[in-house]
Write a protein that holds these residues in place. Structure first.
Motif, PDB file in Angstrom:
ATOM      1  N   UNK A   1       0.803  -1.214   0.000  1.00  0.00           N
ATOM      2  CA  UNK A   1       0.000   0.000   0.000  1.00  0.00           C
ATOM      3  C   UNK A   1       0.836   1.263   0.000  1.00  0.00           C
ATOM      4  N   UNK A   2       2.082   1.164   0.485  1.00  0.00           N
ATOM      5  CA  UNK A   2       2.941   2.347   0.551  1.00  0.00           C
ATOM      6  C   UNK A   2       3.420   2.807  -0.817  1.00  0.00           C
ATOM      7  N   UNK A   3       3.259   1.963  -1.848  1.00  0.00           N
ATOM      8  CA  UNK A   3       3.683   2.354  -3.200  1.00  0.00           C
ATOM      9  C   UNK A   3       2.491   2.458  -4.154  1.00  0.00           C
ATOM     10  N   UNK A   4       1.290   2.272  -3.625  1.00  0.00           N
ATOM     11  CA  UNK A   4       0.095   2.331  -4.473  1.00  0.00           C
ATOM     12  C   UNK A   4      -0.727   3.577  -4.135  1.00  0.00           C
ATOM     13  N   UNK A   5      -1.432   4.131  -5.139  1.00  0.00           N
ATOM     14  CA  UNK A   5      -1.434   3.696  -6.541  1.00  0.00           C
ATOM     15  C   UNK A   5      -0.110   4.047  -7.225  1.00  0.00           C
ATOM     16  N   UNK A   6       0.288   3.227  -8.184  1.00  0.00           N
ATOM     17  CA  UNK A   6       1.550   3.432  -8.880  1.00  0.00           C
ATOM     18  C   UNK A   6       1.309   4.172 -10.194  1.00  0.00           C
ATOM     19  N   UNK A   7       2.149   5.166 -10.508  1.00  0.00           N
ATOM     20  CA  UNK A   7       1.987   5.866 -11.783  1.00  0.00           C
ATOM     21  C   UNK A   7       2.387   5.023 -12.982  1.00  0.00           C
ATOM     22  N   UNK A   8       3.025   3.894 -12.732  1.00  0.00           N
ATOM     23  CA  UNK A   8       3.415   3.007 -13.824  1.00  0.00           C
ATOM     24  C   UNK A   8       3.022   1.580 -13.482  1.00  0.00           C
ATOM     25  N   UNK A   9       2.906   0.743 -14.501  1.00  0.00           N
ATOM     26  CA  UNK A   9       2.476  -0.631 -14.303  1.00  0.00           C
ATOM     27  C   UNK A   9       3.460  -1.432 -13.475  1.00  0.00           C
ATOM     28  N   UNK A  10       2.946  -2.497 -12.879  1.00  0.00           N
ATOM     29  CA  UNK A  10       3.765  -3.403 -12.067  1.00  0.00           C
ATOM     30  C   UNK A  10       3.855  -4.743 -12.784  1.00  0.00           C
ATOM     31  N   UNK A  11       5.083  -5.218 -12.991  1.00  0.00           N
ATOM     32  CA  UNK A  11       5.276  -6.479 -13.716  1.00  0.00           C
ATOM     33  C   UNK A  11       5.588  -7.649 -12.787  1.00  0.00           C
ATOM     34  N   UNK A  12       6.026  -7.364 -11.558  1.00  0.00           N
ATOM     35  CA  UNK A  12       6.403  -8.441 -10.629  1.00  0.00           C
ATOM     36  C   UNK A  12       6.213  -7.967  -9.209  1.00  0.00           C
ATOM     37  N   UNK A  13       5.744  -8.873  -8.349  1.00  0.00           N
ATOM     38  CA  UNK A  13       5.754  -8.624  -6.914  1.00  0.00           C
ATOM     39  C   UNK A  13       6.291  -9.870  -6.206  1.00  0.00           C
ATOM     40  N   UNK A  14       6.852  -9.649  -5.044  1.00  0.00           N
ATOM     41  CA  UNK A  14       7.362 -10.760  -4.250  1.00  0.00           C
ATOM     42  C   UNK A  14       7.184 -10.473  -2.774  1.00  0.00           C
ATOM     43  N   UNK A  15       7.105 -11.526  -1.988  1.00  0.00           N
ATOM     44  CA  UNK A  15       6.990 -11.410  -0.530  1.00  0.00           C
ATOM     45  C   UNK A  15       8.021 -12.334   0.104  1.00  0.00           C
ATOM     46  N   UNK A  16       8.777 -11.823   1.063  1.00  0.00           N
ATOM     47  CA  UNK A  16       9.805 -12.599   1.747  1.00  0.00           C
ATOM     48  C   UNK A  16       9.719 -12.378   3.247  1.00  0.00           C
ATOM     49  N   UNK A  17       9.910 -13.441   3.994  1.00  0.00           N
ATOM     50  CA  UNK A  17      10.051 -13.364   5.449  1.00  0.00           C
ATOM     51  C   UNK A  17      11.484 -13.729   5.793  1.00  0.00           C
ATOM     52  N   UNK A  18      12.119 -12.946   6.636  1.00  0.00           N
ATOM     53  CA  UNK A  18      13.511 -13.198   7.000  1.00  0.00           C
ATOM     54  C   UNK A  18      13.727 -12.882   8.475  1.00  0.00           C
ATOM     55  N   UNK A  19      15.005 -12.916   8.872  1.00  0.00           N
ATOM     56  CA  UNK A  19      15.368 -12.666  10.267  1.00  0.00           C
ATOM     57  C   UNK A  19      14.680 -13.679  11.174  1.00  0.00           C
ATOM     58  N   UNK A  20      14.876 -14.968  10.816  1.00  0.00           N
ATOM     59  CA  UNK A  20      14.223 -16.041  11.559  1.00  0.00           C
ATOM     60  C   UNK A  20      14.732 -16.108  12.982  1.00  0.00           C
TER      61      UNK A  20
END
Length: 358
Positions: free
Chosen positions: A324-343
């Motif tokens: 949500x912090x980057x939306x709405x985007x003025x340009x199209x989005x071709x890829x998104x990813x989600x990662x969990x780290x710092x286990x």
């Protein structure tokens, strides 16, 4: 490398979430089914084979899925049930192998070189495992049998659903050459498109390329593509693998501009990552969302919680806030990813679920 060829089995449950739902509700059998939420901002977590015939796939926004298949039935996911079934399956695996590398709730590599069960062949072992899974859970599984992980994973997809396929020692290189490049594990949609622009459409086409050519065009991945085009993969099945992060990403066929559709994709990826976290009992403090725009510029947004993110809804909320912090985007989005780290070590008791805002 081992002195003798390894015997590797890749077990992959067939349409796992959807099959559990059809098993538990006979009225759903034979119907196009999506596990997820059919609301406007919902997303498909999994699709039955009947739904896949209409082009419905996981991570697809629900509105798109319903346009493609108006008779699609949505059921809400029951992750605790899926996790319980997964435990049953992994208990069966333990009777056949000491080295088991789970990839998710519904798939794993097994190294059966030691032949704990005393069966004549790895093929017989895979058949028995699949039969026991069916008897214990009422669900079908597919299996690939080969001498390395790459070939076993390819093979498990060859006779889906409810089948198995063997790539025997010495046959891997010829088998790989017959396959379209999109079937290769490790070749995503963007890489597939790039390879096709370079005239690489099949394993045979990839085999013809030199290591220098592949490094020039694909950088550090070049040696991997050169090896798998020859059916080579020396990675062991690692049941004690320590991972520093768990993530998933998806590249869209067409760039997305609708904020709701982009958010839905992020939530679907969060669910997928959560499935791994639950299986591995590995819970991280840091959640990262990756965004690649239509012009190939890339951005990441991260947030660290005070303690491990130990509930699916907490992960989904963080993912929603970050995208949500980057939306709405003025340009199209071709890829998104989600990662969990710092286990961190899994808590003895799960932390209370944080209050959800909004």
């Amino acid at each position: 490398m081992t002195k003798f060829p390894r015997k590797i089995i890749h077990i992959d449950m067939d349409a796992f979430y959807a099959s559990v739902e059809q098993r538990d509700d006979p009225s759903l059998k034979g119907r196009p089914l999506a596990v997820g939420h059919g609301a406007r901002r919902g997303v498909v977590a999994a699709a039955s084979y009947e739904a896949r015939q209409f082009g419905v796939r996981s991570a697809m926004p629900s509105t798109t899925a319903l346009r493609q298949c108006p008779q699609l039935v949505f059921v809400s996911p029951r992750f605790e049930v899926y996790k319980a079934v997964s435990r049953q399956i992994h208990e069966i695996f333990a009777d056949y192998a000491d080295l088991i590398e789970p990839l998710s709730l519904d798939e794993a590599y097994l190294d059966v070189t030691a032949n704990r069960a005393g069966l004549a062949t790895a093929t017989d072992t895979a058949k028995e495992i699949r039969a026991r899974i069916l008897a214990a859970t009422g669900l079908t599984a597919s299996a690939g049998v080969s001498y390395n992980k790459f070939l076993a994973k390819l093979a498990s997809d060859q006779r889906k659903p409810n089948g198995q396929f063997v790539v025997a020692p010495g046959k891997g290189e010829a088998f790989v050459q017959t396959l379209p490049i999109g079937r290769f594990y490790g070749v995503g949609a963007v890489t597939e498109a790039k390879m096709k622009r370079l005239g690489i459409h099949t394993g045979e086409d990839l085999h013809r390329q030199s290591l220098t050519f592949l490094q020039q065009h694909f950088g550090k991945s070049g040696p991997w593509y050169h090896a798998i085009a020859r059916g080579e993969d020396h990675r062991p099945v690692n049941g004690e693998r320590v991972r520093k992060s768990s993530g998933s990403e998806t590249t869209f066929e067409t760039d997305l501009t609708d904020p709701a559709a982009i958010e839905a994709e992020v939530l679907a990826l969060a669910d997928k990552v959560w499935g791994w976290c639950e299986t591995a009992q590995a819970f991280g403090r840091t959640v990262t969302v990756k965004i690649k725009f239509a012009d190939f510029q890339q951005a990441t947004r991260s947030r660290s919680a005070p303690g491990p993110v130990s509930h699916r809804e907490h992960l989904r909320r963080l993912g929603r806030d970050l995208i949500g912090s980057v939306l709405p985007s003025p340009k199209g989005v071709r890829l998104v990813g989600v990662t969990v780290s710092n286990f961190q070590a899994a808590p003895a008791e799960r932390l209370p679920q944080p209050a959800l805002i909004g």
